[in-house]
Design a protein around this motif. Sequence first.
Motif, mmCIF file in Angstrom:
data_model
loop_
_atom_site.group_PDB
_atom_site.id
_atom_site.type_symbol
_atom_site.label_atom_id
_atom_site.label_comp_id
_atom_site.label_asym_id
_atom_site.label_seq_id
_atom_site.Cartn_x
_atom_site.Cartn_y
_atom_site.Cartn_z
ATOM 1 N N HIS A 5 0.823 -1.214 0.000
ATOM 2 C CA HIS A 5 0.000 0.000 0.000
ATOM 3 C C HIS A 5 0.861 1.270 0.000
ATOM 4 O O HIS A 5 0.427 2.314 -0.486
ATOM 5 C CB HIS A 5 -0.943 0.005 1.196
ATOM 6 N N THR A 6 2.097 1.189 0.532
ATOM 7 C CA THR A 6 2.972 2.360 0.499
ATOM 8 C C THR A 6 3.415 2.665 -0.925
ATOM 9 O O THR A 6 3.622 3.825 -1.283
ATOM 10 C CB THR A 6 4.203 2.180 1.406
ATOM 11 N N VAL A 7 3.552 1.616 -1.740
ATOM 12 C CA VAL A 7 3.872 1.818 -3.156
ATOM 13 C C VAL A 7 2.737 2.566 -3.839
ATOM 14 O O VAL A 7 2.949 3.546 -4.566
ATOM 15 C CB VAL A 7 4.125 0.463 -3.840
ATOM 16 N N THR A 8 1.497 2.111 -3.612
ATOM 17 C CA THR A 8 0.342 2.762 -4.237
ATOM 18 C C THR A 8 0.210 4.209 -3.781
ATOM 19 O O THR A 8 -0.028 5.111 -4.599
ATOM 20 C CB THR A 8 -0.934 1.977 -3.907
ATOM 21 N N ALA A 9 0.377 4.457 -2.483
ATOM 22 C CA ALA A 9 0.288 5.826 -1.979
ATOM 23 C C ALA A 9 1.360 6.706 -2.594
ATOM 24 O O ALA A 9 1.107 7.861 -2.987
ATOM 25 C CB ALA A 9 0.398 5.825 -0.453
ATOM 26 N N SER A 10 2.576 6.185 -2.704
ATOM 27 C CA SER A 10 3.670 6.962 -3.297
ATOM 28 C C SER A 10 3.419 7.239 -4.774
ATOM 29 O O SER A 10 3.731 8.327 -5.275
ATOM 30 C CB SER A 10 4.992 6.222 -3.110
ATOM 31 N N GLN A 11 2.874 6.265 -5.497
ATOM 32 C CA GLN A 11 2.536 6.483 -6.900
ATOM 33 C C GLN A 11 1.549 7.644 -7.045
ATOM 34 O O GLN A 11 1.683 8.494 -7.934
ATOM 35 C CB GLN A 11 1.939 5.219 -7.504
ATOM 36 N N LEU A 12 0.555 7.687 -6.167
ATOM 37 C CA LEU A 12 -0.439 8.764 -6.215
ATOM 38 C C LEU A 12 0.201 10.114 -5.893
ATOM 39 O O LEU A 12 -0.133 11.133 -6.514
ATOM 40 C CB LEU A 12 -1.578 8.468 -5.252
ATOM 41 N N LEU A 13 1.123 10.133 -4.950
ATOM 42 C CA LEU A 13 1.834 11.374 -4.631
ATOM 43 C C LEU A 13 2.729 11.803 -5.793
ATOM 44 O O LEU A 13 2.766 12.984 -6.159
ATOM 45 C CB LEU A 13 2.670 11.191 -3.366
ATOM 46 N N ASN A 14 3.446 10.843 -6.385
ATOM 47 C CA ASN A 14 4.290 11.170 -7.530
ATOM 48 C C ASN A 14 3.456 11.680 -8.698
ATOM 49 O O ASN A 14 3.892 12.569 -9.445
ATOM 50 C CB ASN A 14 5.099 9.933 -7.947
ATOM 51 N N GLU A 15 2.268 11.114 -8.883
ATOM 52 C CA GLU A 15 1.381 11.605 -9.935
ATOM 53 C C GLU A 15 1.021 13.065 -9.692
ATOM 54 O O GLU A 15 1.078 13.900 -10.613
ATOM 55 C CB GLU A 15 0.116 10.754 -9.986
ATOM 56 N N TYR A 16 0.638 13.384 -8.454
ATOM 57 C CA TYR A 16 0.282 14.775 -8.154
ATOM 58 C C TYR A 16 1.460 15.710 -8.349
ATOM 59 O O TYR A 16 1.354 16.746 -9.019
ATOM 60 C CB TYR A 16 -0.253 14.901 -6.724
ATOM 61 N N PHE A 17 2.600 15.368 -7.762
ATOM 62 C CA PHE A 17 3.778 16.238 -7.897
ATOM 63 C C PHE A 17 4.179 16.390 -9.367
ATOM 64 O O PHE A 17 4.566 17.483 -9.801
ATOM 65 C CB PHE A 17 4.957 15.661 -7.106
ATOM 66 N N GLY A 18 4.087 15.311 -10.132
ATOM 67 C CA GLY A 18 4.458 15.371 -11.536
ATOM 68 C C GLY A 18 3.538 16.257 -12.345
ATOM 69 O O GLY A 18 3.984 17.115 -13.117
ATOM 70 N N LYS A 19 2.234 16.070 -12.166
ATOM 71 C CA LYS A 19 1.284 16.872 -12.944
ATOM 72 C C LYS A 19 1.318 18.331 -12.521
ATOM 73 O O LYS A 19 1.178 19.226 -13.366
ATOM 74 C CB LYS A 19 -0.117 16.290 -12.796
ATOM 75 N N GLU A 20 1.519 18.593 -11.230
ATOM 76 C CA GLU A 20 1.612 19.975 -10.775
ATOM 77 C C GLU A 20 2.792 20.677 -11.436
ATOM 78 O O GLU A 20 2.738 21.875 -11.719
ATOM 79 C CB GLU A 20 1.750 20.001 -9.251
ATOM 80 N N ALA A 21 3.854 19.926 -11.729
ATOM 81 C CA ALA A 21 5.040 20.499 -12.373
ATOM 82 C C ALA A 21 4.914 20.545 -13.894
ATOM 83 O O ALA A 21 5.828 21.035 -14.559
ATOM 84 C CB ALA A 21 6.283 19.707 -11.984
ATOM 85 N N GLY A 22 3.815 20.030 -14.442
ATOM 86 C CA GLY A 22 3.592 20.135 -15.880
ATOM 87 C C GLY A 22 3.716 18.846 -16.659
ATOM 88 O O GLY A 22 3.507 18.838 -17.877
ATOM 89 N N LEU A 23 4.062 17.735 -16.018
ATOM 90 C CA LEU A 23 4.172 16.460 -16.728
ATOM 91 C C LEU A 23 2.789 15.953 -17.118
ATOM 92 O O LEU A 23 1.811 16.145 -16.398
ATOM 93 C CB LEU A 23 4.868 15.415 -15.851
ATOM 94 N N THR A 24 2.711 15.288 -18.253
ATOM 95 C CA THR A 24 1.469 14.676 -18.700
ATOM 96 C C THR A 24 1.430 13.220 -18.248
ATOM 97 O O THR A 24 2.436 12.655 -17.818
ATOM 98 C CB THR A 24 1.364 14.721 -20.231
ATOM 99 N N ASP A 25 0.252 12.606 -18.367
ATOM 100 C CA ASP A 25 0.147 11.178 -18.048
ATOM 101 C C ASP A 25 1.172 10.367 -18.823
ATOM 102 O O ASP A 25 1.749 9.403 -18.303
ATOM 103 C CB ASP A 25 -1.262 10.664 -18.380
ATOM 104 N N ALA A 26 1.398 10.743 -20.077
ATOM 105 C CA ALA A 26 2.322 9.991 -20.938
ATOM 106 C C ALA A 26 3.765 10.089 -20.475
ATOM 107 O O ALA A 26 4.621 9.336 -20.958
ATOM 108 C CB ALA A 26 2.210 10.495 -22.378
ATOM 109 N N GLN A 27 4.061 10.992 -19.529
ATOM 110 C CA GLN A 27 5.424 11.145 -19.029
ATOM 111 C C GLN A 27 5.604 10.568 -17.626
ATOM 112 O O GLN A 27 6.677 10.702 -17.041
ATOM 113 C CB GLN A 27 5.811 12.627 -19.013
ATOM 114 N N LEU A 28 4.582 9.903 -17.095
ATOM 115 C CA LEU A 28 4.637 9.399 -15.721
ATOM 116 C C LEU A 28 4.961 7.912 -15.713
ATOM 117 O O LEU A 28 4.067 7.062 -15.685
ATOM 118 C CB LEU A 28 3.311 9.663 -15.001
ATOM 119 N N GLY A 29 6.246 7.588 -15.733
ATOM 120 C CA GLY A 29 6.681 6.193 -15.657
ATOM 121 C C GLY A 29 6.712 5.744 -14.203
ATOM 122 O O GLY A 29 7.774 5.513 -13.625
ATOM 123 N N LEU A 30 5.528 5.611 -13.617
ATOM 124 C CA LEU A 30 5.423 5.266 -12.197
ATOM 125 C C LEU A 30 5.958 3.863 -11.955
ATOM 126 O O LEU A 30 5.681 2.930 -12.710
ATOM 127 C CB LEU A 30 3.962 5.378 -11.748
#
Length: 518
Positions: A302-327
Motif C-alpha cells: 500500500h505504500t507503493v500505491t500511496a507513493s505512486q499517487l503522490l508522484n502523480e500529483y507532484f508530476g502533474k503539478e510540475a507540468g508532466l502529462t500522463d504519458a510522461q509518468l513512468g510510475l
Amino acid sequence: MVRRARELAVRAGRPVVDLARSHTTVAVERAALRLAGLSGADAEGIPWANRLVDAVRDQVGLEHGVALPVWHALRTGPSRDLTELAARATARDVSFRLPEGAAAEHAVRDARHAMAGGLAVIDGRRRERRRLIGEWGEPRGPLVYLIVATGDIHEDVRQAVAAARGGADVIAVIRSTGQSLLDYVPHGATREGYAGTYATQENFRLMRAALDEVSSQLGRYVRLTNYASGLCMPEIAVLAGLERLDMMLNDSMYGILFRDINPLRTFVDQRFSRQLHARAGIVINTGEDNYLTTADAMQAAHTVTASQLLNEYFGKEAGLTDAQLGLGHAFEIDPDLPDSFRMELAHALLARELFPDAPLKWMPPTRHMTGDVFRGYLLNGFFNLAGALTRQNILLVGMMTEAVVTPFLSDRDLALQNVRYVMDAAGALEEDFRPAPGGVIARRADTVLREAVDLLEGLDGRGLLDAIAAGTFGGMRRPADGGRGRDGVAERAPGYRNPAIELLEGSPDPGPEGEDRP
C-alpha cells in the motif's frame, strides 16, 4: 475510493509544493546558469556554475536568486560572458550587488534572453526526437529496458550497442555509487566509476550519439535513460534536455529515503527538475520499487500505491502529462509464499487500473534472488509473464546473475531471450485475462487500495514531511531538518527572480499531449 485516494494525495502534496514555491537551492540556481549557457570547469574540476553560485551566495545570499546580481555584474563590469565572470568571481575580482529599479529590470531581461536560448535548444532536441521516431519507428509492445554500468563510458557504449542489437529498446546508464551525494556535476568524459558511470554532459552526448547510430541501422529508435536525482537533480535535468535523453529516474522521495538528502532540498529540486522534464518531453521513472527492497512486498504494497499517487500529483503539478509518468513498482513478493504469483498480478493490475494512461515501469525480482541462476531465470520468466498479462509499458530486464556478479554480455543476451520468448508467446494475452470478480486477485487489489487510502488519510492529519520522518515509506526515518544538502536551501525573498522558472511556468508545452508517449 480511487477518487478519494487522489483527493488525499493532493491534500498531502500541496503544502510541500507551497514550500517548493517559496524556496530555492544552490542546485536550482546552478541549473538556471547552465540553461543560460554556462558550462565547463576550472583547473581543479569544479564546475564554473558552482563557483559562480558560491560567490554570489557568499556576497549577497541566494534569497533573491542569482539572476539579478549575475546579469547586473555582466552589464556593469568587464566580463564578456558567464564563464569569464565565474573565473573573476573565483579569483575574488567581482563585487556582486542586488540591483534595483531599472537596473534590476535590465538584469532580468538579459537573464531571460539567455535562459530562453537554452530552452530553445531543449525544444529543438524534443522535436528532433519526434522526427527520428517517425523516421526509424519504435516497438509496438512494451519497451525492453536494460542496464549498462561499467564505470567507463566508452565500454558502456560498446555494451549498450550490443544490447540494442540484442533487442533492448531503452538503455539505462547506472550512475557511479555516491554521485547523488556530490554537490557538483563532474565535467567531461569519465573512465572510472564504482558500480556505475558518472552522469556528465559529455557522457550523455557520447551515449546519445552511439545509440542514434545503432538506431539508424536497426530501424528502431533506442531510448536513453539516466538519473536526475541527488544533490544536482535540476542541473542533470538541464543536461538531459540539452543532450536529448528520453527518460530520467526522477522520484520525489528516493533521495530522501535512500540517500538521506534533506527533504526540503529534495522537494524544491525535484519540482524544478520535473518542470524541465515536462518541457523536454522526457518520461520520468519513479522509484517505488525501492521500498520493496527494504520492506516486505506484501506488508508494504500500500505504500507503493500511496507513493505512486503522490508522484502523480507532484508530476502533474510540475507540468508532466500522463504519458510522461513512468510510475514504478516491482515483482518482489517472496516466491515461497503460497499464491505469490497471483499476488504479484493483483499489485500490477491495480497499478494499471489506477494509472491507465501512464507508461508504468515494472521492475524485476532482486530481493529474493539467491544466487541460484536457474531459479532466477525462472523467476524472471514469471516477471515477464506478469508484465504481459497486465500491460506494463517499460519492462526492466531481469538478470539471473542478480546478487552474484555484475552481468556479463552473455547474461544480458540470455535475459533478452527470456523477454522475447514470453512476449512473443503471450502476444496480446491481456485481452483474454480477466480475474474472477471477488476472487483472490480482486480481493488483494481491493485490500491494497483501501490500505493506501488509510495511509493517505493519516497524512492528511500530520503532513507528508512528518510521515517521512516517522518511517512511513521504505521503513526509513528522515526528519525534515536533517539530511545532506540542507545548507544549500534558501527561503525566497519578496524580490526573488528566476527567469528560468518564469519561462517554464509562463509558456505552453511545445507539443500536444501524447506525442512523446513511449
